[in-house]
Design a protein around this motif. Structure first.
Motif, short mmCIF file in Angstrom:
data_model
loop_
_atom_site.label_atom_id
_atom_site.label_comp_id
_atom_site.label_asym_id
_atom_site.label_seq_id
_atom_site.Cartn_x
_atom_site.Cartn_y
_atom_site.Cartn_z
N LEU A 87 75.05 -22.05 56.14
CA LEU A 87 75.24 -22.60 57.48
C LEU A 87 75.59 -24.08 57.38
CD1 LEU A 87 72.18 -21.08 59.44
CD2 LEU A 87 74.59 -20.52 59.80
N SER A 88 74.82 -24.80 56.56
CA SER A 88 75.08 -26.24 56.39
C SER A 88 76.44 -26.47 55.76
CB SER A 88 74.01 -26.88 55.49
OG SER A 88 72.77 -26.93 56.14
N ARG A 143 79.10 -24.59 55.94
CA ARG A 143 80.16 -24.36 56.93
C ARG A 143 80.25 -25.53 57.90
NH1 ARG A 143 80.90 -21.67 62.00
NH2 ARG A 143 78.79 -20.86 62.07
N LEU A 144 79.09 -26.08 58.32
CA LEU A 144 79.13 -27.20 59.25
C LEU A 144 79.78 -28.43 58.61
CD1 LEU A 144 78.36 -28.11 62.13
CD2 LEU A 144 76.21 -28.97 61.19
N THR A 145 79.46 -28.68 57.34
CA THR A 145 80.08 -29.85 56.69
C THR A 145 81.59 -29.68 56.57
OG1 THR A 145 79.76 -29.02 54.42
CG2 THR A 145 78.02 -30.42 55.33
N GLU A 182 83.53 -27.80 58.72
CA GLU A 182 84.14 -27.86 60.05
C GLU A 182 84.14 -29.28 60.64
OE1 GLU A 182 85.93 -25.66 61.08
OE2 GLU A 182 85.26 -23.75 60.28
N THR A 183 83.20 -30.11 60.20
CA THR A 183 83.10 -31.46 60.74
C THR A 183 83.86 -32.48 59.89
OG1 THR A 183 81.01 -31.64 59.55
CG2 THR A 183 80.88 -31.13 61.90
N ASN A 184 84.59 -32.02 58.89
CA ASN A 184 85.38 -32.90 58.01
C ASN A 184 84.50 -33.82 57.17
OD1 ASN A 184 87.89 -33.53 56.97
ND2 ASN A 184 88.32 -35.15 58.44
N ASN A 185 83.24 -33.44 56.98
CA ASN A 185 82.41 -34.17 56.03
C ASN A 185 82.78 -33.76 54.61
OD1 ASN A 185 80.48 -35.90 57.48
ND2 ASN A 185 79.77 -33.99 58.41
N LYS A 186 82.91 -32.46 54.39
CA LYS A 186 83.33 -31.97 53.07
C LYS A 186 84.85 -31.89 53.06
CE LYS A 186 82.08 -28.64 49.55
NZ LYS A 186 81.52 -29.67 48.66
N ARG A 187 85.47 -32.47 52.04
CA ARG A 187 86.94 -32.52 51.96
C ARG A 187 87.39 -32.09 50.57
NH1 ARG A 187 87.80 -38.42 55.07
NH2 ARG A 187 86.42 -37.88 56.80
N TRP A 223 91.90 -29.90 59.35
CA TRP A 223 91.92 -31.31 59.73
C TRP A 223 93.26 -31.95 59.39
CZ3 TRP A 223 88.73 -33.79 62.91
CH2 TRP A 223 87.53 -33.16 63.22
N PHE A 231 92.68 -30.44 68.87
CA PHE A 231 91.71 -29.35 68.88
C PHE A 231 91.65 -28.70 67.51
CE2 PHE A 231 93.08 -30.03 73.20
CZ PHE A 231 91.88 -30.06 73.88
N LYS A 232 90.42 -28.49 67.05
CA LYS A 232 90.17 -27.94 65.72
C LYS A 232 89.58 -26.54 65.85
CE LYS A 232 88.89 -27.82 61.26
NZ LYS A 232 88.53 -26.37 61.28
N PRO A 277 88.02 -23.12 64.10
CA PRO A 277 87.22 -22.94 62.88
C PRO A 277 88.02 -22.24 61.77
CG PRO A 277 86.54 -21.35 64.56
CD PRO A 277 87.53 -22.26 65.21
N ASN A 325 85.65 -31.21 69.50
CA ASN A 325 86.48 -30.49 70.46
C ASN A 325 86.00 -30.77 71.89
OD1 ASN A 325 88.52 -28.88 69.00
ND2 ASN A 325 86.76 -27.89 68.04
N ASP A 341 71.09 -29.55 57.51
CA ASP A 341 72.43 -30.01 57.85
C ASP A 341 72.59 -31.51 57.57
OD1 ASP A 341 73.07 -27.44 58.61
OD2 ASP A 341 73.04 -27.82 60.76
#
Lengths: 269, 269
Positions: free
Chosen positions: A53-54, A56-58, A60-65, A245, A258-259, A261, B63, B90
């Motif tokens: 879960l974490s 995927r969140l990183t 989707e939020t462009n923290n992980k690149r 992104w 708009f992003k 998932p 978004n 997270d």
């Protein structure tokens, strides 16, 4: 399953205890205990679920690149997400916001208002390819052979629609905005892509722009350059939607971005 | 609870059926059925849960913008998230990525490398205030009375640390990067904020910058102007972390930005 249920129960109990305490919480500065991440090896089976879960969140939020694959331990998690209802709800939720935005706009009648749509996993869904066992929702690396098979998949012109995006397309057309499809797909697939888009309901567009094989930049730079050209030509980019992104950062990204998932791959190429 | 378990099982079955089918999926272009969002009233009790997951994702991915409150139907969902383990995981996941990035840097020894930290729900956690029943994790609107009580909470200088961020702080200091705390909090709280930061472990900083009451711009514009000034003074912004998109968009955002989760409020003010 039992482990997951136990974790669920545990979370519910935690939440209930804290939120129903009934005290003004500022009298308890120590109320919120920092819970530190434990090494997976010592923390039981429920932790990898949280980590996915974490993860995927990183993403989707462009923290992980610049990541190359879905971690193997998250394969079934991503499979469940992408084939279940939540991915579809998440797409619809983004499009709900986009349509509300479209309806708030006053669009001039000069025909210069455009909306930029990415194609792969935005206008169309590559799930039939990414759900192949030998691709496994992005866990497996796309080697040259799989890349070639993905290209064949594109050339079938039978890639299914991503339903939420079609709904947005219909809303922008109704509002007097023209669609521009902008993709990192090779120009060699132009005919297949056009046929595919029309077949699933994207009836018309102002431009369908594919990446020439001679272009050696990243998709992000390529898309920025195309958008700069569109703006110079007098178009107004009212909106821009993509699953990566790289689609919505850079220059002239549009009045609003708009992003959608996509936890299956990272589009830096 | 029974409803949630049934929904879990349903998703697992869906996922398992599709991902274990064993056929090359491109032979089944109709494999992935678009599932459309149903109106809540007709779709049973499990749907609001999905909607709250989608709602949170639209918030975290920028978004959804300019929202004023957590939807009432998502109150318990956000309460469970914020008081349970997932929020902490997270945060730790974002900081794991940030620390990996810090360790990849070659920091010059001229003392001009800085890292920008937001304070509220970044360096420190406002959960003791937001878990108050009359605030309910952002469901309730902060009226003038609650705003005043929040300010009192800040002035106690007993706001607890957000543990993941302190871990990042220690890593940047070790790497030779100086901390700059940049907050939309009023300058009148400067003493309390400084005392609070030191008390929880942020031992030293290059600057602690609060918003003067004379500044009438949004936090986003204020923070951009401060960052511009820092860059003109010769600082290199190696990184920038906040829980609000307003912290990490605008000008001179830094070499790399990091977004901590926060589904409780939107910082456009």
């Amino acid at each position: 399953m039992a482990v997951a249920l136990a974790a669920c129960l545990c979370l519910l109990v935690l939440g209930a205890t804290t939120s129903q305490a009934g005290h003004p919480a500022h009298q308890h500065p120590k109320l919120i205990n920092p819970i530190r991440m434990m090494p997976e090896a010592s923390s039981g089976e429920s932790v990898p679920v949280y980590n996915c879960l974490s993860w995927r969140l990183t993403v989707e939020t462009n923290n992980k690149r610049n990541w190359s694959n879905v971690p193997a331990r998250c394969g079934f998690y991503v499979a469940d997400y992408m084939t279940g209802r939540q991915y579809r709800y998440d797409c619809e939720a983004v499009v709900d916001i986009a349509i509300k935005y479209v309806k708030s706009l006053s669009i001039p009648t000069d025909g210069r208002s455009i909306w930029i749509f990415d194609i792969d996993d935005t206008a169309l869904s590559n799930l039939p390819f990414f759900s192949r066992p030998d691709v496994f929702f992005g866990v497996k690396t796309l080697n040259a052979e799989l890349e070639a098979e993905f290209y064949e998949f594109v050339l079938t012109a039978e890639v299914p629609v991503l339903a939420a995006t079609l709904r947005l397309y219909q809303a922008i057309v109704e509002a007097g905005i023209k669609a521009v499809f902008l993709t990192g797909s090779s120009e060699r697939s132009a005919d297949a892509r056009a046929k595919n888009l029309k077949a699933v309901g994207y009836d018309t567009w102002e431009e369908l722009i594919l990446k020439p094989d001679s272009v050696n930049t990243t998709v992000q730079v390529f898309k920025s350059q195309v958008r700069n050209r569109l703006v110079v030509q007098g178009y107004r980019i009212e909106g821009n939607i993509g699953d990566q992104w790289a689609d919505i950062v850079g220059s002239n990204v549009g009045r609003r971005t708009f992003k959608l998932p996509n936890p299956m791959y990272y589009g830096y190429y």
